[in-house]
Design an enzyme around this catalytic site. Structure first.
Site, PDB file in Angstrom:
ATOM      1  N   SER A 260      41.416 -86.738  62.749  1.00 27.20           N
ATOM      2  CA  SER A 260      42.138 -87.763  61.996  1.00 27.20           C
ATOM      3  C   SER A 260      42.829 -87.173  60.778  1.00 27.20           C
ATOM      4  O   SER A 260      42.215 -86.487  59.974  1.00 27.20           O
ATOM      5  CB  SER A 260      41.185 -88.857  61.511  1.00 27.20           C
ATOM      6  OG  SER A 260      41.161 -89.924  62.399  1.00 27.20           O
TER       7      SER A 260
ATOM      8  N   HIS B 245      41.662 -94.253  56.807  1.00 28.11           N
ATOM      9  CA  HIS B 245      40.258 -94.401  57.184  1.00 28.11           C
ATOM     10  C   HIS B 245      39.447 -93.141  56.897  1.00 28.11           C
ATOM     11  O   HIS B 245      38.217 -93.189  56.896  1.00 28.11           O
ATOM     12  CB  HIS B 245      40.122 -94.833  58.649  1.00 28.11           C
ATOM     13  CG  HIS B 245      40.468 -93.804  59.669  1.00 28.11           C
ATOM     14  ND1 HIS B 245      41.648 -93.816  60.376  1.00 28.11           N
ATOM     15  CD2 HIS B 245      39.785 -92.723  60.128  1.00 28.11           C
ATOM     16  CE1 HIS B 245      41.672 -92.803  61.227  1.00 28.11           C
ATOM     17  NE2 HIS B 245      40.550 -92.124  61.085  1.00 28.11           N
TER      18      HIS B 245
ATOM     19  N   ASP C 202      47.600 -97.117  57.993  1.00 28.50           N
ATOM     20  CA  ASP C 202      46.475 -96.183  58.041  1.00 28.50           C
ATOM     21  C   ASP C 202      46.882 -94.805  57.521  1.00 28.50           C
ATOM     22  O   ASP C 202      46.493 -93.777  58.074  1.00 28.50           O
ATOM     23  CB  ASP C 202      45.893 -96.073  59.447  1.00 28.50           C
ATOM     24  CG  ASP C 202      44.518 -95.398  59.458  1.00 28.50           C
ATOM     25  OD1 ASP C 202      43.888 -95.334  58.380  1.00 28.50           O
ATOM     26  OD2 ASP C 202      44.092 -94.916  60.513  1.00 28.50           O
TER      27      ASP C 202
END
Length: 499
Positions: free
Chosen positions: A243, A132, A162
């Site tokens: 992230s 992402h 992911d």
């Protein structure tokens, strides 16, 4: 009082037969696994300082950029860059798009889509991050801890886990974080989170491992994205921008990739989640070697065992595991003799305690791998062996999808005679070779000549492939075709590339 909980991806954005498959040796893996030393009997401040110093230079900042497609959105309807809310939060005149229609057209400039982190896992410049973080990007910029900037290319990405693997042209002094073994992590063990929360580079926070093999969707009663959820839960503070960053143990080994938080507000609230290296290492190795993850499937639909399910189904001999709701035809599970009503309790000696644990075990395996399954049936334990298969039901290598494979069509040049007859200067002609392909489903028939796609003139099959690869990474995964049939009939089609 009802409360709304938010599962937030940590990116700051404008937002589970027998041909043997090729095997990887240790040298082909992105980085060598490190034999985990025993936990120290005493822990002091020096352990934290040493772990931070040994890992902070191996974590990078990843910025993604994309070009606003205002002209396309104005023809198709409002898009994210035309939304007044975008202008409100990111600056600019919410009425500017209306005025721009009256002004001379200018080439749009790229805008920053997101900010995340990444972890250097090899001396040749391979960096693992979250999918992402790079999703939808036209350009990726990587900044090292010493502020050197590099343009990165995507080696491969896997939305199911992911995870994404990107690469920079590596300087000689890249700092690599060694790969640790998340299977040897203990609940209560100290860990550090290293990343770039809110853009604050080289930020280190600490916490303990709160749980392993955590399924967020099951816990929050929310619908997941269909991906693999087997997270390491910690209470190390992470926020937007973390992230893709590193979760490391006090030996300075990578044990997870920070990915999500659980919060009522969208900000850190004590629960952070990381993808374990047991999955990261497998996915990155496959992306590097094949360009796509070699994903194994057992071939069952299942329900996590619960006290209510045990009582409802009258299950005996098991209180933890997964209940087999159905068995697919021509699957590894059917070959093993599994039946509806069985409870799978272990695979290859590893206990299956629930859905997340089963997903984690399967994510480490590949088509062609032999497995031993322990199950409970009518209160009695049994075991069976089988060879895992891929989604197609065999053990062949999965390759990245191409336009010809997904679109279900071939593209040939338009002849000079056709150009003269139809009074066109360019185009490619479609030959449908798969009636279940995206082209056929959109209504395109044999002979259709594509003149433009998404307002870009089409002169060759390469143009279609380039556009296909680009659109797959965009939010609106649609190709709008304008063209003509040999009869002279004009036609317009929208080819949906979303899953």
């Amino acid at each position: 009082m009802n409360k709304t909980f938010i599962i937030a991806a940590l990116v700051l954005a404008g937002s589970l037969s027998s041909c043997a498959r090729p095997r990887r040796d240790a040298a082909a893996a992105p980085s060598a696994a490190v034999d985990a030393a025993p936990l120290p009997t005493t822990i002091n401040q020096e352990d934290f300082v040493r772990a931070a110093e040994e890992t902070v230079n191996g974590v990078v900042s990843v910025k993604s950029y994309a070009t606003p497609r205002q002209q396309q959105y104005s023809r198709r309807g409002a898009g994210p860059f035309d939304d007044p809310l975008f202008e409100y939060f990111f600056g600019g005149d919410p009425y500017g798009s209306r005025r721009r229609q009256q002004e001379p057209e200018q080439a749009p400039e790229q805008r920053q889509l997101g900010l995340g982190s990444g972890v250097i896992i090899s001396k040749d410049g391979l960096i693992v991050t979250n999918n992402h973080v790079i999703d939808g990007a036209e350009r990726l910029e990587v900044t090292l801890n010493d502020n050197r900037n590099f343009t990165a290319t995507v080696v491969g990405a896997d939305p199911v886990t992911d995870l994404a693997l990107i690469k920079i042209e590596a300087p000689e002094d890249l700092h690599v974080i060694p790969m640790g073994d998340s299977e040897k992590l203990h609940v209560g063990e100290w860990v550090l989170a290293v990343g770039n929360p809110f853009g604050f580079t080289s930020t280190v926070t600490s916490g303990i491992v709160s749980a392993k093999a955590r399924n967020i969707s099951a816990t929050t009663q929310t619908r997941g994205n269909g991906g693999i959820e087997a997270y390491i839960q910690t209470d190390a503070a992470v926020n937007h921008g973390n992230s893709g960053g590193a979760l490391v143990n006090l030996r300075g080994e990578l044990v997870g990739i920070n990915t999500a938080i659980y919060s009522q507000t969208g900000a850190y609230a004590g629960c952070s989640f990381a993808i374990p290296t047991s999955i990261v290492e497998k996915v990155c190795g496959d992306l590097r070697e094949f360009g796509a993850v070699q994903r194994a499937f057992l071939g069952i639909s299942f329900i996590e065992l619960s006290p209510e399910l045990v009582k409802d189904k009258g299950i005996k001999g098991a209180t933890r595991g997964v209940y087999v709701a159905s068995v697919e035809d021509r699957s590894a599970a059917r070959e093993a003799g599994l039946r509806e009503g069985d409870v799978v309790v272990a695979i290859n000696g590893t206990d299956v305690t629930g859905t997340a644990r089963l997903q984690e075990i399967m994510a480490r395996l590949s088509p062609g791998d032999a497995v031993n399954i322990v199950y409970v049936r009518d209160g009695q334990r049994g075991s069976a062996s089988t060879t895992l298969r891929n989604r197609a039901g065999d053990t062949s290598v999965t390759r990245p999808q191409t336009p010809l494979g997904v679109l279900g069509a071939m593209f040939t040049p338009v002849t000079d005679a056709q150009k003269q007859s139809l009074q066109i200067s360019q185009g490619v002609q479609v030959k449908i070779n798969d009636r279940d392909g995206r082209m056929a489903r959109a209504g395109v028939n044999d002979g259709f000549i594509i003149l433009s796609a998404n307002n870009v003139p089409v002169k060759s099959a390469d143009d279609i492939e380039r556009l296909f690869n680009k659109v797959r990474e965009e939010r609106d995964k649609v190709i709008f075709l304008i063209g003509i049939y040999p009869s002279g009939k004009q036609a317009y089609y929208a080819v949906d590339l979303s899953d």
